[in-house]
Design an enzyme around this catalytic site. Sequence first.
Site, PDB file in Angstrom:
ATOM      1  N   GLU A 172      -4.830   7.637  -6.349  1.00 14.20           N
ATOM      2  CA  GLU A 172      -4.276   7.864  -7.692  1.00 14.20           C
ATOM      3  C   GLU A 172      -5.370   8.245  -8.680  1.00 14.20           C
ATOM      4  OE1 GLU A 172      -0.673   4.797  -6.670  1.00 14.20           O
ATOM      5  OE2 GLU A 172      -2.252   4.143  -8.048  1.00 14.20           O
ATOM      6  N   ASN A 185      -3.783  -4.594  -4.849  1.00 15.81           N
ATOM      7  CA  ASN A 185      -4.117  -3.646  -5.919  1.00 15.81           C
ATOM      8  C   ASN A 185      -2.942  -3.641  -6.895  1.00 15.81           C
ATOM      9  OD1 ASN A 185      -4.960  -1.523  -7.526  1.00 15.81           O
ATOM     10  ND2 ASN A 185      -4.407   0.056  -6.050  1.00 15.81           N
ATOM     11  N   GLY A 189       3.398   4.270  -2.324  1.00 13.00           N
ATOM     12  CA  GLY A 189       4.463   4.216  -3.310  1.00 13.00           C
ATOM     13  C   GLY A 189       5.687   5.026  -2.946  1.00 13.00           C
ATOM     14  N   GLU A 199      -5.887   5.023   3.334  1.00 13.70           N
ATOM     15  CA  GLU A 199      -4.571   5.073   2.708  1.00 13.70           C
ATOM     16  C   GLU A 199      -4.052   6.500   2.720  1.00 13.70           C
ATOM     17  OE1 GLU A 199      -5.124   3.584  -1.374  1.00 13.70           O
ATOM     18  OE2 GLU A 199      -6.128   5.486  -1.693  1.00 13.70           O
ATOM     19  N   SER A 212       1.592   1.480   1.835  1.00 16.04           N
ATOM     20  CA  SER A 212       2.882   0.776   1.841  1.00 16.04           C
ATOM     21  C   SER A 212       2.976  -0.301   2.921  1.00 16.04           C
ATOM     22  CB  SER A 212       4.039   1.774   1.983  1.00 16.04           C
ATOM     23  OG  SER A 212       4.111   2.626   0.857  1.00 16.04           O
ATOM     24  N   LYS A 239      -2.626  -2.215  -9.704  1.00 14.54           N
ATOM     25  CA  LYS A 239      -2.463  -0.950 -10.434  1.00 14.54           C
ATOM     26  C   LYS A 239      -2.234  -1.247 -11.920  1.00 14.54           C
ATOM     27  CE  LYS A 239      -0.956   1.212  -6.168  1.00 14.54           C
ATOM     28  NZ  LYS A 239      -0.152   2.257  -5.523  1.00 14.54           N
ATOM     29  N   HIS A 285      -9.598   5.488  -5.078  1.00 13.19           N
ATOM     30  CA  HIS A 285      -8.167   5.383  -4.812  1.00 13.19           C
ATOM     31  C   HIS A 285      -7.501   6.734  -5.039  1.00 13.19           C
ATOM     32  CE1 HIS A 285      -3.957   4.179  -5.092  1.00 13.19           C
ATOM     33  NE2 HIS A 285      -4.309   3.082  -4.433  1.00 13.19           N
TER      34      HIS A 285
END
Length: 255
Positions: A100, A13, A176, A170, A216, A15, A98
Amino acid sequence: MDKANRKAIIAGNWKMNKTATEAVELIDALIPAVKDADCEVVICTPFTTLATAVEKTKGTNIHVGAENVHFEKSGAFTGEISADMLVDLGVEYVITGHSERRQYFAETDETVNKRTLAALNAGLKVLVCVGENLTQREQGVTEELVRMQTKIALNGVTAEQMANIIIAYEPVWAIGTGKTATSDQAQEVCAAIRKVLGEVYGEAVAKATTIQYGGSMNAGNAEELLGKPDVDGGLIGGASLKADAFATIVAAASK
């Protein structure tokens, strides 16, 4: 991993990273690095890079995905991209839900479900993301939350369509941040996801569904995480932007 029953998939991904020009350099490095992979290799790139990625990966074992999709086919939705637009470009995969997107762009379990259905109905394969934040983990509600997210995201998805669904667990607190769930924590939640799939769709579908870990995962911890029976791959963030690191994770999934 249980390769006898389901496909191992490593998906990058990207991003909001890499211009189309920069993507060419990364893909050129990835192609030889992952050409012998014994797992599915996917790169999910920004919308502006998709056409370049599709063109560059033709004839290789790298598949291309998008990072999001809108749930309507067309209309007055300025700035959005439909599933049909992605299919027309030659895109095969798309990420929905996701963390985010949920955190920064107000996506809900219900809109994740709508995006997932739209993508499936257009013929895309969907990486559906679920996971808890740090407060929720500390409150001890991880399993309940992930079960709920999974059920809502898949509402209306048929057992036949599950062949095109990948679940990515996740933990939000590990994205991150440099923190990673232990392999035992990852296994515990991935097993819980497989259990709820069995309750909804039956054991055959549960056993055949790929469940990735997406918090991660990197070159240093991939082999241990992928050694767990219910962890069938990874949704890779930062490490997917470095060809050598991504190739190391792919190699771990190829064992």
